[in-house]
Motif scaffolding. Structure first.
Motif, PDB file in Angstrom:
ATOM      1  N   VAL A  46     -43.070 -11.308   1.983  1.00 20.13           N
ATOM      2  CA  VAL A  46     -43.375 -10.768   3.305  1.00 20.13           C
ATOM      3  C   VAL A  46     -43.767  -9.299   3.198  1.00 20.13           C
ATOM      4  O   VAL A  46     -42.955  -8.466   2.812  1.00 20.13           O
ATOM      5  CB  VAL A  46     -42.155 -10.908   4.245  1.00 20.13           C
ATOM      6  N   PRO A  47     -45.001  -8.933   3.550  1.00 24.36           N
ATOM      7  CA  PRO A  47     -45.420  -7.533   3.470  1.00 24.36           C
ATOM      8  C   PRO A  47     -44.523  -6.572   4.239  1.00 24.36           C
ATOM      9  O   PRO A  47     -44.347  -5.426   3.819  1.00 24.36           O
ATOM     10  CB  PRO A  47     -46.836  -7.561   4.044  1.00 24.36           C
ATOM     11  N   PHE A  90     -48.397 -15.109   5.572  1.00 22.89           N
ATOM     12  CA  PHE A  90     -49.500 -16.024   5.348  1.00 22.89           C
ATOM     13  C   PHE A  90     -50.637 -15.378   4.557  1.00 22.89           C
ATOM     14  O   PHE A  90     -51.263 -16.009   3.708  1.00 22.89           O
ATOM     15  CB  PHE A  90     -50.027 -16.557   6.671  1.00 22.89           C
ATOM     16  N   VAL A  91     -50.929 -14.131   4.836  1.00 25.79           N
ATOM     17  CA  VAL A  91     -52.080 -13.478   4.182  1.00 25.79           C
ATOM     18  C   VAL A  91     -51.739 -12.954   2.791  1.00 25.79           C
ATOM     19  O   VAL A  91     -52.632 -12.504   2.076  1.00 25.79           O
ATOM     20  CB  VAL A  91     -52.623 -12.317   5.040  1.00 25.79           C
ATOM     21  N   ASN A  92     -50.482 -13.030   2.396  1.00 30.53           N
ATOM     22  CA  ASN A  92     -50.051 -12.426   1.127  1.00 30.53           C
ATOM     23  C   ASN A  92     -50.211 -13.405  -0.020  1.00 30.53           C
ATOM     24  O   ASN A  92     -49.243 -13.911  -0.571  1.00 30.53           O
ATOM     25  CB  ASN A  92     -48.597 -11.949   1.234  1.00 30.53           C
ATOM     26  N   LEU A  93     -51.457 -13.669  -0.382  1.00 35.91           N
ATOM     27  CA  LEU A  93     -51.739 -14.627  -1.463  1.00 35.91           C
ATOM     28  C   LEU A  93     -51.414 -14.052  -2.825  1.00 35.91           C
ATOM     29  O   LEU A  93     -50.900 -14.755  -3.701  1.00 35.91           O
ATOM     30  CB  LEU A  93     -53.211 -15.055  -1.395  1.00 35.91           C
ATOM     31  N   THR A 106     -56.074 -18.914  25.794  1.00 35.44           N
ATOM     32  CA  THR A 106     -55.692 -20.330  25.729  1.00 35.44           C
ATOM     33  C   THR A 106     -56.332 -20.970  24.506  1.00 35.44           C
ATOM     34  O   THR A 106     -57.401 -20.547  24.056  1.00 35.44           O
ATOM     35  CB  THR A 106     -56.084 -21.080  27.016  1.00 35.44           C
ATOM     36  N   GLY A 107     -55.657 -21.971  23.963  1.00 37.32           N
ATOM     37  CA  GLY A 107     -56.126 -22.624  22.749  1.00 37.32           C
ATOM     38  C   GLY A 107     -55.967 -21.773  21.509  1.00 37.32           C
ATOM     39  O   GLY A 107     -56.539 -22.072  20.463  1.00 37.32           O
ATOM     40  N   ALA A 108     -55.163 -20.722  21.602  1.00 36.71           N
ATOM     41  CA  ALA A 108     -55.025 -19.768  20.507  1.00 36.71           C
ATOM     42  C   ALA A 108     -53.781 -20.055  19.680  1.00 36.71           C
ATOM     43  O   ALA A 108     -52.863 -20.758  20.112  1.00 36.71           O
ATOM     44  CB  ALA A 108     -54.963 -18.345  21.065  1.00 36.71           C
ATOM     45  N   ALA A 109     -53.753 -19.470  18.491  1.00 33.63           N
ATOM     46  CA  ALA A 109     -52.589 -19.551  17.613  1.00 33.63           C
ATOM     47  C   ALA A 109     -52.250 -18.145  17.143  1.00 33.63           C
ATOM     48  O   ALA A 109     -53.119 -17.430  16.635  1.00 33.63           O
ATOM     49  CB  ALA A 109     -52.875 -20.449  16.416  1.00 33.63           C
ATOM     50  N   LEU A 110     -51.007 -17.755  17.316  1.00 30.38           N
ATOM     51  CA  LEU A 110     -50.567 -16.412  16.941  1.00 30.38           C
ATOM     52  C   LEU A 110     -49.540 -16.506  15.825  1.00 30.38           C
ATOM     53  O   LEU A 110     -48.460 -17.073  16.005  1.00 30.38           O
ATOM     54  CB  LEU A 110     -49.965 -15.699  18.159  1.00 30.38           C
ATOM     55  N   LEU A 111     -49.879 -15.967  14.662  1.00 28.03           N
ATOM     56  CA  LEU A 111     -48.942 -15.899  13.552  1.00 28.03           C
ATOM     57  C   LEU A 111     -47.902 -14.819  13.831  1.00 28.03           C
ATOM     58  O   LEU A 111     -48.241 -13.697  14.217  1.00 28.03           O
ATOM     59  CB  LEU A 111     -49.671 -15.567  12.254  1.00 28.03           C
ATOM     60  N   VAL A 112     -46.634 -15.163  13.628  1.00 24.91           N
ATOM     61  CA  VAL A 112     -45.545 -14.195  13.761  1.00 24.91           C
ATOM     62  C   VAL A 112     -44.720 -14.332  12.491  1.00 24.91           C
ATOM     63  O   VAL A 112     -43.676 -14.987  12.463  1.00 24.91           O
ATOM     64  CB  VAL A 112     -44.701 -14.467  15.016  1.00 24.91           C
ATOM     65  N   ASP A 113     -45.219 -13.736  11.419  1.00 21.85           N
ATOM     66  CA  ASP A 113     -44.677 -14.034  10.089  1.00 21.85           C
ATOM     67  C   ASP A 113     -44.500 -12.818   9.194  1.00 21.85           C
ATOM     68  O   ASP A 113     -44.271 -12.968   7.993  1.00 21.85           O
ATOM     69  CB  ASP A 113     -45.574 -15.056   9.389  1.00 21.85           C
ATOM     70  N   GLY A 114     -44.609 -11.625   9.760  1.00 19.03           N
ATOM     71  CA  GLY A 114     -44.459 -10.429   8.939  1.00 19.03           C
ATOM     72  C   GLY A 114     -45.556 -10.247   7.913  1.00 19.03           C
ATOM     73  O   GLY A 114     -45.434  -9.422   7.010  1.00 19.03           O
ATOM     74  N   SER A 132     -46.016 -23.403   8.697  1.00 15.89           N
ATOM     75  CA  SER A 132     -46.117 -24.679   7.980  1.00 15.89           C
ATOM     76  C   SER A 132     -47.218 -25.577   8.519  1.00 15.89           C
ATOM     77  O   SER A 132     -47.523 -26.608   7.907  1.00 15.89           O
ATOM     78  CB  SER A 132     -44.776 -25.429   8.049  1.00 15.89           C
ATOM     79  N   ALA A 133     -47.823 -25.207   9.653  1.00 19.90           N
ATOM     80  CA  ALA A 133     -49.016 -25.918  10.110  1.00 19.90           C
ATOM     81  C   ALA A 133     -50.216 -25.592   9.234  1.00 19.90           C
ATOM     82  O   ALA A 133     -51.214 -26.320   9.251  1.00 19.90           O
ATOM     83  CB  ALA A 133     -49.322 -25.546  11.556  1.00 19.90           C
ATOM     84  N   LEU A 134     -50.124 -24.497   8.480  1.00 20.00           N
ATOM     85  CA  LEU A 134     -51.261 -24.000   7.694  1.00 20.00           C
ATOM     86  C   LEU A 134     -51.053 -24.116   6.195  1.00 20.00           C
ATOM     87  O   LEU A 134     -52.021 -24.043   5.431  1.00 20.00           O
ATOM     88  CB  LEU A 134     -51.519 -22.521   8.040  1.00 20.00           C
ATOM     89  N   VAL A 135     -49.807 -24.250   5.769  1.00 14.53           N
ATOM     90  CA  VAL A 135     -49.500 -24.313   4.337  1.00 14.53           C
ATOM     91  C   VAL A 135     -48.541 -25.473   4.083  1.00 14.53           C
ATOM     92  O   VAL A 135     -47.920 -25.997   5.006  1.00 14.53           O
ATOM     93  CB  VAL A 135     -48.859 -22.999   3.837  1.00 14.53           C
ATOM     94  N   GLY A 136     -48.409 -25.868   2.834  1.00 12.53           N
ATOM     95  CA  GLY A 136     -47.554 -26.988   2.479  1.00 12.53           C
ATOM     96  C   GLY A 136     -46.169 -26.561   2.052  1.00 12.53           C
ATOM     97  O   GLY A 136     -45.873 -25.378   1.887  1.00 12.53           O
ATOM     98  N   GLY A 137     -45.304 -27.559   1.873  1.00 11.57           N
ATOM     99  CA  GLY A 137     -43.955 -27.316   1.380  1.00 11.57           C
ATOM    100  C   GLY A 137     -43.468 -28.540   0.632  1.00 11.57           C
ATOM    101  O   GLY A 137     -43.507 -29.652   1.165  1.00 11.57           O
ATOM    102  N   GLU A 138     -42.999 -28.349  -0.591  1.00 11.26           N
ATOM    103  CA  GLU A 138     -42.616 -29.480  -1.433  1.00 11.26           C
ATOM    104  C   GLU A 138     -41.576 -30.366  -0.773  1.00 11.26           C
ATOM    105  O   GLU A 138     -41.633 -31.598  -0.893  1.00 11.26           O
ATOM    106  CB  GLU A 138     -42.092 -28.970  -2.773  1.00 11.26           C
ATOM    107  N   TYR A 139     -40.624 -29.763  -0.099  1.00 15.21           N
ATOM    108  CA  TYR A 139     -39.546 -30.523   0.529  1.00 15.21           C
ATOM    109  C   TYR A 139     -39.733 -30.644   2.041  1.00 15.21           C
ATOM    110  O   TYR A 139     -38.790 -30.918   2.775  1.00 15.21           O
ATOM    111  CB  TYR A 139     -38.201 -29.871   0.202  1.00 15.21           C
ATOM    112  N   GLN A 140     -40.989 -30.480   2.478  1.00 21.38           N
ATOM    113  CA  GLN A 140     -41.293 -30.512   3.912  1.00 21.38           C
ATOM    114  C   GLN A 140     -42.475 -31.428   4.229  1.00 21.38           C
ATOM    115  O   GLN A 140     -43.183 -31.224   5.204  1.00 21.38           O
ATOM    116  CB  GLN A 140     -41.598 -29.097   4.404  1.00 21.38           C
ATOM    117  N   THR A 141     -42.667 -32.467   3.418  1.00 20.22           N
ATOM    118  CA  THR A 141     -43.821 -33.337   3.632  1.00 20.22           C
ATOM    119  C   THR A 141     -43.733 -34.097   4.945  1.00 20.22           C
ATOM    120  O   THR A 141     -44.755 -34.574   5.461  1.00 20.22           O
ATOM    121  CB  THR A 141     -43.958 -34.350   2.478  1.00 20.22           C
TER     122      THR A 141
END
Length: 254
Positions: free
Chosen positions: A212-213, A250-253, A239-247, A146-155
């Motif tokens: 989820v792929p 995020f990339v499944n547009l 350091t200063g990195a971000a690791l997606l752990v989302d199955g 959610s740092a990278l994408v939006g959510g209607e009920y998560q503004t």
């Protein structure tokens, strides 16, 4: 592999969900563990008991992370019990789903205080202790996809998770000279108390699983490996990195 042998790891929001899994997983990897929690005495006691039954060492410290004094007390209690702080896992967070146009002020402010202010206080308190010790350390913030994408009920929620990730980027710069590494984990949809009501709708859950792929939603235990890695010396140059752990969500547009 006991990658955290001899280390002391602190984790916030650890009476359930990701925090609990992180605490138990870190203990299994050799760490002494201090857990923070806000309300669930039974859950915190059960977490500590499970660690101790497996031969590990753990303490539980109750406190509201939105209060700055909670962070100082948590770190002090961990040092009292285990002598030092090597790793801080900032995990505590809330997400009371609500529509944007009629968002109550108190819901917005509480979410900001817990998720973002609480992270700031905890990271700062842990960093002060690490600097005083003089042998570096690792700070891990559980941000969110959610740092990278939006959510209607998560503004109210998504800005806090973007802020936590940004905090890790800035503290990585501020603390690098002290040998302190700061990184973000960005989980996708992990089945925890935060989203259990939202995902109680079978159609919503089926839709989310279809995004989820890897074909399933995450479990708290899916976060343990990434946390142990970032906490360990295997990640000594990360350091200063971000690791997606989302199955792969995020990339499944398409």
């Amino acid at each position: 592999m006991r990658l955290l042998e001899g280390k002391t790891l602190l984790v916030t929001g650890a009476s359930a969900g990701i925090g609990r899994a992180a605490a138990i997983g870190a203990a299994a990897a050799g760490a002494s563990v201090a857990i923070n929690y806000s309300r669930d005495d039974a859950g915190a006691e059960a977490c500590v008991a499970e660690i101790e039954r497996a031969g590990g060492k753990a303490i539980a410290v109750k406190g509201d992370v939105s209060l700055p004094e909670t962070a100082g007390e948590f770190v002090a209690r961990a040092v009292e019990a285990f002598g030092k702080v090597d790793v801080m896992v900032n995990n505590a967070g809330i997400c009371p789903f609500h529509a944007f146009l009629d968002m109550p002020v108190e819901t917005l402010e509480r979410t900001m205080r817990v998720n973002l202010h609480g992270a700031y206080f905890m990271v700062q308190a842990a960093a002060r202790q690490m600097v005083a010790q003089g042998h570096g350390g690792s700070i891990i913030a559980v941000s969110s996809i959610s740092a990278l994408v939006g959510g209607e009920y998560q503004t109210h929620y998504t800005p806090t998770k973007a802020g936590v990730h940004s905090l890790m980027q800035s503290t990585a710069i501020a603390l690098g000279k002290h040998g302190i590494r700061c990184n973000s984990l960005l989980p996708g949809t992990i089945l925890t108390d935060i989203n259990k009501d939202d995902l109680a709708d079978p159609e919503k859950r089926e839709y989310m699983e279809g995004r989820v792929p890897l074909g399933r939603l995450g479990q708290p235990e899916d976060m343990v490996g990434p946390i142990v890695f970032l906490a360990s010396d295997m990640a000594a140059y990360v350091t200063g990195a971000a690791l997606l752990v989302d199955g792969g969500m995020f990339v499944n547009l398409q």
